[in-house]
Scaffold this motif. Structure first.
Motif, short mmCIF file in Angstrom:
data_model
loop_
_atom_site.label_atom_id
_atom_site.label_comp_id
_atom_site.label_asym_id
_atom_site.label_seq_id
_atom_site.Cartn_x
_atom_site.Cartn_y
_atom_site.Cartn_z
N ARG A 1 10.06 10.64 22.36
CA ARG A 1 10.89 9.46 22.53
C ARG A 1 10.98 8.68 21.23
O ARG A 1 10.05 8.61 20.46
N ARG A 2 12.15 8.07 21.01
CA ARG A 2 12.35 7.29 19.80
C ARG A 2 12.73 5.87 20.19
O ARG A 2 13.70 5.65 20.91
N SER A 3 11.99 4.91 19.76
CA SER A 3 12.24 3.52 20.11
C SER A 3 13.46 2.98 19.39
O SER A 3 13.76 3.38 18.27
N THR A 4 14.14 2.03 20.04
CA THR A 4 15.27 1.39 19.40
C THR A 4 14.82 0.55 18.20
O THR A 4 15.64 0.16 17.38
N LYS A 5 13.51 0.26 18.10
CA LYS A 5 13.02 -0.44 16.92
C LYS A 5 13.07 0.48 15.69
O LYS A 5 13.14 0.01 14.56
N GLN A 6 12.99 1.80 15.94
CA GLN A 6 13.07 2.76 14.84
C GLN A 6 14.52 3.07 14.49
O GLN A 6 14.82 3.47 13.37
N ILE A 7 15.43 2.93 15.45
CA ILE A 7 16.85 3.21 15.24
C ILE A 7 17.62 1.98 15.66
O ILE A 7 17.59 1.60 16.82
N SER A 8 18.32 1.36 14.77
CA SER A 8 18.99 0.11 15.13
C SER A 8 20.40 0.08 14.59
O SER A 8 20.78 0.89 13.75
N GLY A 9 21.18 -0.88 15.09
CA GLY A 9 22.52 -1.11 14.58
C GLY A 9 23.41 0.10 14.71
O GLY A 9 23.48 0.76 15.74
N GLU A 10 24.13 0.38 13.61
CA GLU A 10 25.08 1.47 13.59
C GLU A 10 24.41 2.82 13.82
O GLU A 10 24.98 3.72 14.43
N ASP A 11 23.15 2.95 13.35
CA ASP A 11 22.45 4.23 13.46
C ASP A 11 22.25 4.66 14.91
O ASP A 11 22.37 5.84 15.23
N ILE A 12 21.95 3.71 15.78
CA ILE A 12 21.68 4.09 17.16
C ILE A 12 22.97 4.51 17.87
O ILE A 12 22.96 5.36 18.77
N VAL A 13 24.11 3.96 17.45
CA VAL A 13 25.39 4.39 18.00
C VAL A 13 25.66 5.84 17.61
O VAL A 13 26.05 6.66 18.44
N VAL A 14 25.43 6.17 16.33
CA VAL A 14 25.62 7.53 15.87
C VAL A 14 24.62 8.48 16.53
O VAL A 14 24.97 9.59 16.94
N GLU A 15 23.37 8.04 16.66
CA GLU A 15 22.34 8.87 17.30
C GLU A 15 22.71 9.17 18.75
O GLU A 15 22.57 10.30 19.22
N THR A 16 23.20 8.17 19.46
CA THR A 16 23.60 8.36 20.85
C THR A 16 24.74 9.37 20.95
O THR A 16 24.72 10.27 21.80
N ALA A 17 25.73 9.23 20.08
CA ALA A 17 26.85 10.17 20.07
C ALA A 17 26.38 11.58 19.76
O ALA A 17 26.84 12.55 20.37
N TRP A 18 25.45 11.71 18.83
CA TRP A 18 24.93 13.04 18.46
C TRP A 18 24.22 13.69 19.64
O TRP A 18 24.45 14.85 19.96
N LEU A 19 23.36 12.92 20.30
CA LEU A 19 22.60 13.47 21.42
C LEU A 19 23.53 13.89 22.56
O LEU A 19 23.29 14.90 23.23
N TYR A 20 24.60 13.13 22.77
CA TYR A 20 25.50 13.41 23.89
C TYR A 20 26.44 14.57 23.59
O TYR A 20 26.58 15.50 24.40
N TYR A 21 27.07 14.55 22.40
CA TYR A 21 28.10 15.54 22.11
C TYR A 21 27.57 16.80 21.43
O TYR A 21 28.11 17.89 21.62
N HIS A 22 26.50 16.69 20.64
CA HIS A 22 25.98 17.85 19.93
C HIS A 22 24.80 18.50 20.65
O HIS A 22 24.73 19.72 20.77
N ASP A 23 23.87 17.67 21.14
CA ASP A 23 22.69 18.23 21.80
C ASP A 23 22.88 18.45 23.29
O ASP A 23 22.07 19.10 23.94
N GLY A 24 23.96 17.89 23.86
CA GLY A 24 24.29 18.15 25.25
C GLY A 24 23.43 17.41 26.25
O GLY A 24 23.37 17.79 27.43
N LEU A 25 22.75 16.35 25.84
CA LEU A 25 21.94 15.57 26.77
C LEU A 25 22.86 14.70 27.63
O LEU A 25 23.92 14.25 27.17
N ASN A 26 22.46 14.48 28.87
CA ASN A 26 23.23 13.57 29.71
C ASN A 26 22.79 12.14 29.43
O ASN A 26 21.84 11.88 28.68
N GLN A 27 23.49 11.19 30.06
CA GLN A 27 23.24 9.78 29.74
C GLN A 27 21.84 9.33 30.13
O GLN A 27 21.20 8.55 29.41
N SER A 28 21.34 9.84 31.24
CA SER A 28 19.99 9.47 31.66
C SER A 28 18.95 10.01 30.70
O SER A 28 17.96 9.32 30.36
#
Length: 323
Positions: free
Chosen positions: A7-34
């Motif tokens: 798990r990665r805390s939002t304290k480690q990923i913030s601002g614009e980075d967490i938006v990009v990280e979320t998009a990567w996990l959803y579209y590239h890694d295929g994780l669902n929202q939960s």
């Protein structure tokens, strides 16, 4: 290793980075929202917001493969009925006419890059449909592509002129652009002939006649059509063409139901490509929006100007009925 060590805390990923990280996990890694919420230690609602923000910032570009639109029954029937090389048919959806138009425009913008090759010379027509297609194109590079303006410029009620259409397409493809630096229509045939003889204009006209692919829409001959609202034709001139059998307008020139040129008062005053020069190119890409333009679209196909058609299901069905 502890189960929660990935798990990665939002304290480690913030601002614009967490938006990009979320998009990567959803579209590239295929994780669902939960799963993403669990990974980033945020709520599922927050993940939904991050994905929406990524789309709004333009980080995400999603496309359906062309095969979804040009290999189904309606597309194949339209292709075979009219002898086209391909048809790209969008579903109508549940929205109104504006939504139908938006889908067709988006479909044309998504399909166009795959139809072009290095070294092509793409002639671009004018009008709101082509302007909107250019606006929706994604930035890409096609080597040694030249974009050419097929018709002279004119004032329009939409706030742009013909040269903007060709310039925008060229910009989106990082292509060379050859614009036609003359008005679309002149006051007399004598002035038009004089301009055609000018060295610079003559070279530009020669260049546009050498395009191997074209991108265009066709207009109707109704009183509120683009050819009238832009000032190319007066109402009386429009009526004269209709009386001679005109059903549509292509690059400022009138065609009958078979796609043949219709003679009239504007012919010798028009600055742009001749209809005969538009026929039987390697590829003619017709973007047809609105059932009121179906007769004009069918005429353009019959006349040999179009090899590829982008439209929606209701317009395709109307084309089939007219055929």
């Amino acid at each position: 290793m502890p189960q929660n060590s990935t798990r990665r805390s939002t304290k480690q990923i913030s601002g614009e980075d967490i938006v990009v990280e979320t998009a990567w996990l959803y579209y590239h890694d295929g994780l669902n929202q939960s799963e993403i919420a669990n990974r980033l230690l945020v709520s599922r609602a927050t993940v939904v917001n991050y994905l929406q923000e990524a789309r709004e910032r333009g980080y995400i570009h999603t496309k359906l493969a062309p095969e979804a639109f040009n290999t189904h029954r309606a597309a194949l029937e339209l292709r075979d009925r009219f002898g086209l090389k391909a048809a790209y048919i969008l579903p109508d959806g549940t929205g109104g006419q504006d939504d139908h138009a938006s889908r067709i425009i988006r479909g044309a913008a998504d399909w166009l890059p795959s139809l072009l090759e290095p070294g092509d010379r793409l002639g671009v027509a004018w009008g709101k449909t082509i302007y909107d297609v250019a606006e929706r194109l994604e930035q890409t590079t096609i080597a040694d592509l030249t974009v050419l303006q097929l018709v002279g410029s004119m004032a329009t009620p939409y706030g742009f002129s013909a040269d903007v259409c060709s310039s925008n397409v060229a910009r989106k493809f990082s292509a060379k652009c050859i614009n036609l630096h003359v008005p679309a229509i002149l006051s007399t045939a004598e002035i038009a002939a004089t301009l055609r003889a000018e060295s610079l204009i003559s070279k530009q006209l020669d260049a546009i006649s050498d395009c191997n692919k074209t991108l265009f829409a066709v207009g109707s001959c109704k009183p509120d059509s683009h050819v009238a609202s832009s000032g190319v034709a007066t109402q009386q001139e429009l009526e004269d063409y209709i009386a001679n059998g005109a059903v549509g307008v292509l690059c400022g020139r009138f065609i009958d139901a078979k796609g043949d040129p219709v003679s009239g008062p504007l012919d010798d005053r028009m600055m742009g490509i001749e209809l005969e020069e538009l026929r039987h190119r390697d590829m003619g890409i017709l973007v047809s929006v609105g059932e009121e333009r179906v007769p004009a679209a069918v005429a353009a196909i019959r006349g040999g100007y179009a090899t590829h058609v982008v439209t929606n299901q209701s317009c395709a069905a109307a084309m089939m009925e007219l055929a």
